[in-house]
Design a protein around this motif. Structure first.
Motif, PDB file in Angstrom:
ATOM      1  N   LYS A 191      30.540   3.082 -17.158  1.00  0.00           N
ATOM      2  CA  LYS A 191      31.086   3.145 -16.001  1.00  0.00           C
ATOM      3  C   LYS A 191      32.191   2.159 -16.137  1.00  0.00           C
ATOM      4  O   LYS A 191      31.973   1.011 -16.361  1.00  0.00           O
ATOM      5  CB  LYS A 191      30.535   3.144 -14.539  1.00  0.00           C
ATOM      6  CG  LYS A 191      31.061   3.466 -13.571  1.00  0.00           C
ATOM      7  CD  LYS A 191      30.455   3.064 -12.312  1.00  0.00           C
ATOM      8  CE  LYS A 191      30.956   3.259 -11.087  1.00  0.00           C
ATOM      9  NZ  LYS A 191      31.210   4.746 -10.816  1.00  0.00           N
ATOM     10  N   ASP A 192      33.517   2.479 -15.913  1.00  0.00           N
ATOM     11  CA  ASP A 192      34.507   1.293 -16.170  1.00  0.00           C
ATOM     12  C   ASP A 192      35.506   1.604 -14.786  1.00  0.00           C
ATOM     13  O   ASP A 192      35.883   2.719 -14.525  1.00  0.00           O
ATOM     14  CB  ASP A 192      35.433   1.334 -17.338  1.00  0.00           C
ATOM     15  CG  ASP A 192      34.815   0.120 -18.363  1.00  0.00           C
ATOM     16  OD1 ASP A 192      34.366  -0.666 -18.012  1.00  0.00           O
ATOM     17  OD2 ASP A 192      34.533   0.698 -19.531  1.00  0.00           O
ATOM     18  N   MET A 193      35.907   0.428 -14.191  1.00  0.00           N
ATOM     19  CA  MET A 193      37.309   0.681 -13.168  1.00  0.00           C
ATOM     20  C   MET A 193      38.301   0.151 -13.676  1.00  0.00           C
ATOM     21  O   MET A 193      38.267  -0.978 -14.214  1.00  0.00           O
ATOM     22  CB  MET A 193      36.509   0.028 -11.932  1.00  0.00           C
ATOM     23  CG  MET A 193      35.283   0.664 -11.171  1.00  0.00           C
ATOM     24  SD  MET A 193      34.751  -0.124  -9.560  1.00  0.00           S
ATOM     25  CE  MET A 193      35.824   0.743  -8.535  1.00  0.00           C
TER      26      MET A 193
ATOM     27  N   ILE B 104      36.080   5.488 -14.156  1.00  0.00           N
ATOM     28  CA  ILE B 104      35.485   6.778 -15.014  1.00  0.00           C
ATOM     29  C   ILE B 104      33.976   6.640 -15.134  1.00  0.00           C
ATOM     30  O   ILE B 104      33.634   5.319 -15.399  1.00  0.00           O
ATOM     31  CB  ILE B 104      36.265   6.693 -16.241  1.00  0.00           C
ATOM     32  CG1 ILE B 104      37.694   7.533 -15.755  1.00  0.00           C
ATOM     33  CG2 ILE B 104      35.617   7.588 -17.317  1.00  0.00           C
ATOM     34  CD1 ILE B 104      38.497   8.176 -16.957  1.00  0.00           C
TER      35      ILE B 104
END
Lengths: 332, 332
Positions: B45-47, B135
């Motif tokens: 998960k990356d923001m 995502i």
């Protein structure tokens, strides 16, 4: 991507929550999940923004638990048993250690309650931005046994878990728009608003019989319309059959106008499901045993849209804020 | 959770991207994934936040692709083959249709390039907030064959894919701090900054031989230190062995001080991996065949911290902004 001190604190507070072996105690950005043979993995993602989905002065542990539970409710509506989650957090670095500790404590409590683990995630700086939270939750479901909002079938019976409207009236109590119900009633209503009870056990227990399902977050009428649209069917609901708690009945007795609000207010986090008429008795028995009752409230037909029937079987017109006498197809 | 018109547009633009059968064309909030028997599922998960990770006037398609590719790079560092992603979007509703179309177009291009599908997600209103994107990406990896940053072993050789520093210098070109290199060189450097090339094929091809791995997003020195710390080992790197592109060499020839920046600037999205010395030749051959070269740059030892050696094998002191002569243990 990383930020300042706040993120060092977060990392320290979060690592003990990542007990799943695939999470490697957050050593990595990601995680590796091994689904047992024959099991599918259900995934869902929900975001919450400060000032929109929670207020800056909401207790941090409840903010954490509400976000987590909204995701678990999505998994319940797929018939999945939750196993873990990824957490994303965009913050401007203003949060102090006590707030973050409470937040982590809320996650820890619900991890224990639902038998799940933090798996990983990302914390990023959002300069001048609002605190934005994002959870991706994972659950397991036997291969091919998951259900969804587009899987209702013509002739299915429509049923709902628990009771409808408690959370919506709880919000009214909290904002001061509803009062005079007595402390005990008001506390119970507010608590249903603040801390959803996702119907995880109901979803798992009903796997063998459910066709279509949705969790009620936007309001019973809106989500029933979503179910109808996704499944390309018409749904008829009997207003008198919709299950209400004694607290909600008490409020409606004092102000009958509140009844609309119970059907449109949202945040119920109950499951709205459809079943073959042949399976209804079995489903009611299963639900009774699981401690969360199931109530039959309607039927799926060929056609489209949502119809609400009054106590005489006459159609009511559905509006944005409730319903009145007359019909409206595909009203939401 | 839903917002106004913007979200109707988003839904319309996103539905065609959700071609994976488990996504049910976004009819549901979630998705159901069936991992083939014997495969593990890698998740990450990356923001990204407006103003921090991208600028309001950055081309929307590149914003989308950079976020997606940062996640694919995390999957590559686990040896996973990407299959799909969930998208979260918190916005204040200011985005116009052309921006959103470009954003969706960027996702579509990279879906095709990497053979992946949108699986689901959430769009929420963020009143007065910055655009925040999140995502969660999924990849498959044969059971037990994934690698991670805590899996380097004592005696392992350290190697890196591609070249280091292009993106860091590309950012300097873009902000105007670096110029006079000629249009072609500057364009190539900026393009490495704007559009990462995650080493997905390298990660998959090297599965059989890699022990520890991390993707380089914070900078070679910082991420090598992360690898050392997570694996509880010391890592020694030879500065002269670090692979530089002809463009970066050209820039350093004009200004030797830029060399530090190549090692600390980040956004390389190359893979830093560790291997048994017995597997090095095999790994170099595999990498050569895949079109992205692998360069041996160091070794893992018992101990802790990162050491950088100069051309004479003498230790250099690592600082926040680069290195100078002398040793520093656990410097990052």
């Amino acid at each position: 991507m990383s930020g300042g001190d706040e993120f060092t604190i977060i990392r320290g507070l979060m690592a003990p929550l990542a007990h799943h072996p695939g999470a490697r105690r957050l050593a990595d950005d990601g995680a590796v999940l091994s689904a047992p043979s024959g099991m599918d993995l259900a995934v869902t993602k929900d975001m919450m923004v400060e000032g929109v989905h929670f207020l800056p002065d909401d207790p941090a542990d409840l903010v954490a638990r509400k976000l987590l539970r909204a995701n678990l409710s999505d998994l319940a509506a797929m018939g999945a048993e939750p196993c873990g989650y990824l957490l994303g957090l965009a913050s401007d670095g203003r949060r102090q250690r006590p707030w973050l500790e409470d937040f982590a404590h809320g996650l820890a409590r619900d991890q224990e309650e639902y038998g799940i683990s933090l798996l990983g995630g990302d914390t990023v700086a959002s300069e001048g931005g609002l605190l934005t939270l994002s959870i991706t939750a994972f659950g397991e479901v036997p291969g091919g046994m998951s259900f969804a909002r587009d899987m209702a079938r013509e002739g299915d019976v429509v049923a709902v878990t628990g009771t409808i409207g408690d959370a919506a009236l709880g919000l009214l109590v909290r904002t001061g728009a509803l009062h005079g119900l007595g402390n005990a009633v008001e506390t119970r209503l507010v608590s249903r608003y603040r801390l959803p009870q996702p119907r995880v056990s109901s979803g798992v227990a009903l796997r063998r019989v459910v066709h279509g399902a949705i969790d009620i977050s936007d309001g019973l009428l809106a989500d029933a319309a979503h179910l109808a649209t996704a499944s390309r069917l018409a749904i008829e609901l009997a207003v008198e059959a919709i299950p209400l708690s004694e607290d909600v009945r008490c409020a409606i007795r004092r102000d009958p106008a509140l009844r609309d609000r119970t059907l449109t207010g949202g945040d119920d986090y109950e499951l709205l499901v459809t079943l073959s008429p042949d399976d209804v008795v079995c489903a009611l028995a299963i639900a009774g045993q699981s401690g969360v009752p199931l109530a039959v409230i309607g039927r799926c037909h060929r056609g489209s849209g949502l119809t609400l029937l009054d106590g005489q079987g006459e159609p009511l017109e559905i509006t944005d804020t409730g319903w009145r006498h007359s019909v409206l197809a595909d009203g939401c």
